[in-house]
Design an enzyme around this catalytic site. Structure first.
Site, PDB file in Angstrom:
ATOM      1  CB  SER A  96      -2.048  -1.138   0.544  1.00 26.74           C
ATOM      2  OG  SER A  96      -1.469  -1.450   1.798  1.00 26.74           O
ATOM      3  CG  ASP A 119       5.851   1.424   2.712  1.00 27.84           C
ATOM      4  OD1 ASP A 119       5.379   1.725   3.827  1.00 27.84           O
ATOM      5  OD2 ASP A 119       5.220   0.753   1.867  1.00 27.84           O
ATOM      6  CG  HIS A 140       1.994   2.127   2.412  1.00 31.81           C
ATOM      7  ND1 HIS A 140       2.453   1.049   1.702  1.00 31.81           N
ATOM      8  CD2 HIS A 140       0.682   1.884   2.676  1.00 31.81           C
ATOM      9  CE1 HIS A 140       1.479   0.176   1.559  1.00 31.81           C
ATOM     10  NE2 HIS A 140       0.386   0.661   2.134  1.00 31.81           N
TER      11      HIS A 140
END
Length: 333
Positions: A121, A240, A305
């Protein structure tokens, strides 16, 4: 184990060479060089709400070590205290954090010959900042999972019980482009609103800088450093909903809306892909150079995600992590 093996081998080889000849005296021999190969080290940088030593990170490190026996893995930290390290994913000055990590990596002996890197991330764009600004020791392959390379256009949501996240989110929403937010709230420092692009360019000191979008002459060092990567692997999560837009993981972004669009909602959802971005077309950060060399790999993983299934990350870790390099050379006289 390898070192002991090669030292033992050297001892066996050198013994007959050092024996004196009864006719000619001691013989002169050319030194023998024996090299040991080790997997290239790996550095990982965790994401939002995580810490360098969380159970998930430790499990990941363990699996990588099983995959590549003998590999050295370093998990980036901003504080040795796990709670403070987690807090630093929400609160802090990202430029200062990248600088501190650069000093941290420069002082780890095992990394001095270079390493592969994986960013989870927001850790992905932070590692890219390291490459562009420092890259000493150098990164060989950089793999980023769900990273926000072109920023976010919405503040990520929080779990209901995550009070730390909720407080940071409220503060960022209240004034994402204020000086306070841009110096103290991590997510605000990569918040890129296409409807307020001029404000973003004027106030942002992290993402606009590493993307060479900020007013003024671009930093040529950033492009030169990024272009030294062997491979840049960009992983996008297909479902996501945390990263808005999810295409930011591939250097995509929402288009800047027209002054009077026929449909504001339609304009806001138009995605500008990587190869149409000004930073790509102008090669502001070396991304186009990498891509034209075939060194940019666009990958997808199913799920939301950072839902890192084994089928998602393991093939990438086998391909782009742990390549054998000469770790040491033993000289046998």
């Amino acid at each position: 184990m390898l070192i002991s093996l090669f030292l033992a081998l050297g001892a066996l080889l050198v013994q007959p060479l050092c024996t004196a000849s009864p006719l000619n005296g001691p013989t002169s021999q050319t030194p023998l060089h024996v090299s040991a190969s080790q997997p290239r080290p790996l550095v990982i940088w965790h994401g939002l709400g995580d810490s360098y030593g969380s159970p998930g990170i430790l499990e990941f490190v363990s699996m990588v070590k099983d995959m590549h026996p003998g590999i050295f893995v370093h998990s980036v930290y901003l504080d040795k205290n796990l709670e403070e390290d987690q807090r630093a994913t929400f609160y802090g000055n990202v430029n200062e954090q990248v600088e501190r990590v650069s000093a941290q990596l420069a002082n780890i002996t095992e990394l001095q010959g270079g390493f592969d890197a994986m960013g989870f991330s927001q850790g992905g764009q932070f590692l890219r900042a390291y490459v562009e600004r420092s890259n000493s020791p150098p990164v060989h392959n950089l793999v980023t999972f769900g990273s926000q390379h072109m920023g976010i256009s919405d503040i990520p949501g929080c779990r209901p019980w995550d009070l730390l996240c909720q407080a940071a989110r409220r503060a960022a929403q209240g004034g994402v482009y204020t000086q306070y937010a841009q110096e103290h709230l991590v997510q605000a420092q990569y918040y890129r609103d296409p409807a307020r692009l001029e404000t973003y360019l004027a106030s942002n000191r992290f993402l606009a800088d590493i993307n060479n979008e900020a007013p003024g002459a671009p930093n040529a060092t950033y492009a030169a450093n990024l272009a030294t990567l062997n491979t840049l692997v960009l992983v996008l999560f297909l479902q996501d909903k945390t990263v808005v837009p999810k295409e930011s993981s591939w250097f995509g972004s929402y288009a800047v809306p027209e002054p009077e669009p026929a449909s504001a909602s339609a304009a806001a959802k138009t995605i500008v892909p990587m190869r149409l971005q000004p930073l790509y077309l102008g090669d502001w950060i070396g991304l186009r150079t990498l891509d034209e060399r075939g060194a940019v790999v666009l990958e997808t993983c199913p799920g939301e995600h950072m839902q890192l299934s084994n089928d998602c990350w393991q093939p990438l870790a086998r391909r782009f992590v742990g390549g054998l390099v000469d770790d040491a050379t033993f000289v046998v006289p």
